[in-house]
Design an enzyme around this catalytic site. Structure first.
Site, mmCIF file in Angstrom:
data_model
loop_
_atom_site.group_PDB
_atom_site.id
_atom_site.type_symbol
_atom_site.label_atom_id
_atom_site.label_comp_id
_atom_site.label_asym_id
_atom_site.label_seq_id
_atom_site.Cartn_x
_atom_site.Cartn_y
_atom_site.Cartn_z
ATOM 1 C CG LEU A 157 -1.594 -1.172 1.274
ATOM 2 C CD1 LEU A 157 -3.023 -0.483 2.431
ATOM 3 C CD2 LEU A 157 -2.737 -0.732 -0.224
ATOM 4 N N GLY A 158 2.494 1.264 0.907
ATOM 5 C CA GLY A 158 2.494 2.272 0.603
ATOM 6 C C GLY A 158 4.326 1.848 1.471
ATOM 7 N N GLY B 39 8.045 3.553 3.507
ATOM 8 C CA GLY B 39 8.359 5.434 4.210
ATOM 9 C C GLY B 39 9.527 4.203 4.671
ATOM 10 C CG PHE C 23 7.243 3.376 8.642
ATOM 11 C CD1 PHE C 23 6.815 1.968 7.899
ATOM 12 C CD2 PHE C 23 6.762 4.427 8.449
ATOM 13 C CE1 PHE C 23 5.802 2.911 7.351
ATOM 14 C CE2 PHE C 23 5.891 4.712 7.337
ATOM 15 C CZ PHE C 23 5.294 3.487 6.706
ATOM 16 N N GLY C 24 9.113 1.319 6.862
ATOM 17 C CA GLY C 24 8.829 0.258 6.577
ATOM 18 C C GLY C 24 7.804 0.300 5.060
ATOM 19 C CE LYS D 194 3.356 1.502 11.104
ATOM 20 N NZ LYS D 194 3.093 3.303 11.373
ATOM 21 C CG ASP E 244 5.223 12.525 12.498
ATOM 22 O OD1 ASP E 244 5.749 13.436 12.274
ATOM 23 O OD2 ASP E 244 5.984 11.149 12.217
#
Ligand SMILES: *[C@@H]1O[C@H](CO)[C@@H](O)[C@H](O)[C@H]1NC(C)=O
Ligand SMILES: *[C@@H]1O[C@H](CO)[C@@H](O)[C@H](O)[C@H]1NC(C)=O
Length: 658
Positions: free
Chosen positions: A340-341, A343, A345-346, A361, A466
Site C-alpha cells: 500500500l505504501g 516509508g 519506517f518500513g 505495517k 507527528d
C-alpha cells in the site's frame, strides 16, 4: 624338561607380578638401544653405549678407567610415597661388572641401584663413595638418597668384604649388608648377573636377590630387610637408576644390560588442599552465575519483552497479539502487489485477517522500530475515537515487527492532495483525484477532534508529535483518521511536555521552539495542525525550514504574505476555484496561521480550534505581520504591549524569515 619347567614357573611369576601391580608405572628395557636413550639422563662419567648403561665409562684404554663416578637415571621422578602410603616396587636388572684383565690392582669399587632426590653426581664421589655420596654429604640427615650397593671392594674397616650387597641410607656405610661369598656368586666376575630388589611398601620389607646369569631362579634372597620405611629416608618423589665408581688403583667396567622396574601408582599428592578446592569450586559457580546473569541481562536488553501482559490492555479491548504465520498468510507472505505504501519506517501491506480488511505495517527491525511499535501499541492501542485509526493487533516474532490496522479505503491525505507519487495533483487534474472542499473541511474537523481528544479528553494526555498529511488516513466515507503513533508519547495529565534529546517530527510541520528546546508540547502539536490546515486549504506542500531547496517557500510565510497583502483568497487551492465555500476556506487559512504563531503561548488550544470550526467561537486575532520568533516566548499579556519595550534578553532568531 627341567628347562621348560623353569620357564613355566618364571612365566607364572611374571604374570603374578603383573597381576600384583594392577595400576603401576612400568619401565621395561630389554636393552638400551637408541630408541630408549631419550628416557635417561647420564651424569658424571657415564654414558649409554653398546646398548647398555655404562654407569662408569667402558673405555678401551684401561688407564683412563681410574677415578670415575657416574649416574644414569630414568628422566622423570617417580612417586615413592604420599602421606601414609608408600609404594611397593620391583627393580630387576641384568648387570655386568668386569675387572680389567692383567691389571695389578683389585677390581673396584662397585655399582648401586639408587633412589635419589638429586640427579647430579656429587663432586668427589669416586672410589669408595660409589657415586652415592662424598665425604661431606656422607651420613647427612637430609633425605636425599637410598642405595642398594653391589660392592666389589672393602674400603672401610666395617665394610664386609670385596663381594657384598648392602642397603645404604644417605651414607656409604651400609645399614644392612650380606656377603655373596657363600652363594658362589662373584660380582666382579665379568659374568652377567641378575639382581631383583623387591620392596613392599605396606609390610616395609625389602628382599634383595642376586642370580647368576639371565633370569635364573635362585635360592632365597641374599638379603632380607624388615622394618624399612623408605618414606623416612627419602622425599616423596625420587629419581631411580644406577650409580657406580672406580678408584685410583682399583678399576672395573660397570654396566647394566637390562632393566625392569615397576612401582605402584599411588597417585599424585593433591597439590591443592580441600579448602582450596572448595574456594575454586565456589568461584567457578559464581563466575558461571555471573556469565549466565550477564547473558540473560543482555538478552533482556536486546529483546524487550513484548508478551501480551507487558502491554497495557484496557478493559480487555486492547490490540490483539497476532501470530507471524497468520499475518504472513494474510498478506500473501508480504507480497509486492499487496503493497500500500512505503516509508522510512518500513512497508504497509494490504491483507485480510479474520475476514476483515486490514493494513499490515511491517516495521524495519531496528531499536527505533521496536520503540515505535511499543509506542503505538501502548498509545493508540488503548485509545478509541472515531477519528483515530484503530490498531487491531500487533506481532513481534522472529525479528518481525508488525502492526495491524483497520484498512483505510481512501489511503492517506497526502496521496489525495498531491497524487500517488507525491507530485502535485496538477499533474493529473482529474475530478476524482481532487478532494472536494466539503471533504477537506470534514477532514480538518476530524483531525481537530482527534487532537482535542488526545490532548484534553482521554485519561492520559497524548502528544502525537507527528501530525502531517501522510499520517491522516481516510476511511471509505472520507472521514479523517489520525494514524502513525510511532512518535506518540503518553503523559499524566499534569505533565504538559515531553522532552527528548533528538528532535522528532517532520520538517515543515515542526514548531520553531522545538529546535531550541526539543520539548514536544500540546502547542507543538497545534503548530503542526496549523500547517496541516494550510496544506489542506491551499493544496501546497508545507515546504521546509530545513530544506536546502530555497525555491519552495515555507507555506506559513507564503500564506501570511497573502494575508498581509489582503489576497488571502489567492492562497486557496486553485483546483477548488468556484467549487468551494470561500468564507470557510479563508477561515481555515486564518485558523491555520493562528495555530502557526511563532509564539506558542499565543496559539489556540485544540479545544478552542474545535469551537471555531463548529462555529461556536470566533476566529482568534491574527496579526497582519508574522510576529518574529522570540525565545523565551513572551507571555500573552506581555506581547500585547510594544514588543520593543521588553524582551531585551530574548534570543531573536530569524528561523521564520528563511
Ligand atoms: C620383578 O620383576 C621381574 C622382571 O619383570 C619379574 O621377573 C619378577 O617376577 C618380578 N618379581 C615379583 C615378585 O613381582
Ligand atoms: C659433595 O657434593 C656436593 C654436591 O655435589 C658438593 O656441593 C660438595 O662440595 C661436595 N663435597 C666435596 C668435599 O667435594
Amino acid at each position: 624338561m627341567a628347562q621348560s619347567c623353569r620357564f613355566l614357573v618364571l612365566t607364572l611369576l611374571v604374570s603374578f607380578g603383573a597381576l600384583n601391580c594392577a595400576s603401576c608405572l612400568n619401565l621395561t628395557y630389554p636393552d638400551f638401544s637408541e630408541e630408549y636413550k631419550g628416557d635417561f639422563k647420564d651424569k658424571g662419567n657415564s654414558a649409554i653405549v653398546k646398548e647398555a648403561l655404562q654407569v662408569t665409562y667402558d673405555l678401551n684404554d684401561d688407564t683412563l678407567l681410574t677415578d670415575l663416578s657416574g649416574r644414569i637415571l630414568y628422566k622423570n621422578p617417580v612417586r615413592l610415597w604420599k602421606k601414609k602410603q608408600v609404594a611397593s616396587f620391583n627393580s630387576t636388572f641384568v648387570f655386568n661388572v668386569s675387572p680389567v684383565k692383567n691389571r695389578v690392582g683389585a677390581p673396584g669399587d662397585g655399582l648401586a641401584f639408587i633412589l635419589t632426590e638429586e640427579m647430579e653426581v656429587p663432586h668427589n664421589s669416586m672410589g669408595q663413595w660409589l657415586g652415592i655420596v662424598n665425604v661431606s654429604t656422607n651420613g647427612s640427615s637430609h633425605r636425599s638418597i637410598v642405595a642398594i650397593e653391589f660392592d666389589t671392594k672393602k674400603s672401610f674397616p666395617d665394610d664386609l668384604d670385596n663381594n657384598h650387597v648392602g642397603l645404604n641410607i644417605n651414607s656409604i656405610n651400609s645399614r644392612n649388608k650380606a656377603s655373596l661369598n657363600s652363594t658362589g656368586i662373584t660380582i666382579a666376575s665379568e659374568r652377567n648377573l641378575t639382581a631383583m630388589i623387591l620392596y613392599d611398601g605396606v609390610k616395609k620389607t625389602m628382599n634383595i636377590s642376586v642370580f647368576k646369569g639371565h633370569f635364573v631362579l635362585a635360592d632365597p634372597p641374599v638379603l632380607s630387610i624388615s622394618d624399612i620405611d623408605l618414606s623416612k629416608y627419602l622425599v616423596g618423589k625420587v629419581y631411580v637408576g644406577f650409580s657406580a665408581s672406580t678408584g685410583a688403583v682399583s678399576v672395573e667396567r660397570n654396566c647394566v644390560l637390562e632393566w625392569y622396574f615397576s612401582i605402584d601408582d599411588i597417585g599424585e599428592d593433591p597439590k591443592i588442599p580441600i579448602w582450596g578446592w572448595i574456594i575454586i569450586s565456589v568461584s567457578i559457580v559464581f563466575a558461571l552465575c555471573g556469565v549466565l546473569g550477564g547473558w540473560l541481562f543482555f538478552c533482556y536488553k536486546r529483546k524487550p519483552k513484548l508478551d501480551g501482559h507487558d502491554l497495557p490492555i484496557i478493559s480487555g479491548v486492547g490490540p490483539k497479539k497476532f501470530k507471524l504465520k497468520d499475518l504472513k498468510g494474510a498478506t500473501g507472505n508480504f507480497s509486492e502487489n499487496r503493497e500500500l505504501g512505503r516509508g522510512a519506517f518500513g512497508i504497509v501491506y494490504k491483507g485480510t485477517v479474520e475476514g476483515r480488511l486490514v493494513a499490515v505495517k511491517r516495521i524495519k527491525n531496528t531499536p527505533k522500530g521496536l520503540q515505535n511499535l511499543v509506542a503505538e501499541v501502548t498509545t493508540i492501542g488503548s485509545l478509541h475515537h472515531k477519528n483515530l485509526v484503530e490498531l487491531i493487533g500487533w506481532c513481534y516474532e522472529d525479528r518481525e515487527l508488525l502492526l495491524v490496522y483497520e484498512y483505510m479505503h481512501n489511503r492517506s491525505l497526502d496521496t489525495l492532495l498531491y497524487g500517488e507519487d507525491g507530485k502535485l495533483s496538477e499533474a493529473k487534474p482529474t475530478q476524482d483525484t481532487t478532494l472536494s472542499w466539503k471533504k477537506r473541511y470534514n477532514v480538518i474537523c476530524g483531525v481537530a477532534q482527534a487532537l482535542d481528544y488526545l490532548h484534553n479528553e482521554c485519561l492520559k494526555r497524548v502528544l502525537h508529535r507527528d501530525i502531517k498529511a501522510s499520517n491522516i488516513l481516510l476511511d471509505s466515507d472520507f472521514n479523517a483518521r489520525l494514524g502513525d503513533f510511532g512518535l506518540a508519547r503518553m503523559f499524566k495529565r499534569e505533565k504538559t511536555h515531553y522532552s527528548t534529546k533528538e528532535i522528532a517530527g517532520t520538517p515543515g510541520y515542526m514548531a520553531p521552539e522545538l529546535f531550541l528546546t526539543g520539548k514536544a508540547t500540546t502547542e507543538t502539536d497545534v503548530f503542526a495542525f496549523g500547517v496541516l490546515a494550510l496544506v489542506v486549504a491551499s493544496g501546497r506542500k508545507p515546504g521546509s525550514q530545513n530544506e536546502d531547496d530555497e525555491s519552495i517557500q515555507n507555506i506559513i510565510d507564503w500564506v501570511w504574505q497573502h494575508y498581509s497583502m489582503g489576497t488571502i483568497s489567492n492562497a486557496i487551492d486553485p483546483k477548488l476555484k468556484g467549487n468551494c465555500d470561500e468564507r470557510q476556506a479563508k477561515c481555515m487559512l486564518l485558523l491555520g496561521l493562528a495555530c502557526c504563531n511563532p509564539n506558542p503561548n499565543l496559539r489556540p488550544s485544540m479545544g478552542y480550534v474545535m469551537q471555531v470550526l463548529i462555529g461556536e467561537a470566533s476566529l482568534p486575532q491574527v496579526p497582519f505581520e508574522k510576529p518574529a520568533f522570540v525565545w523565551p516566548a513572551p507571555s500573552p499579556s506581555f506581547t500585547h504591549e510594544d514588543s520593543s519595550s521588553g524582551g531585551v534578553l530574548s534570543i531573536i532568531t530569524t528561523l521564520d524569515g528563511r
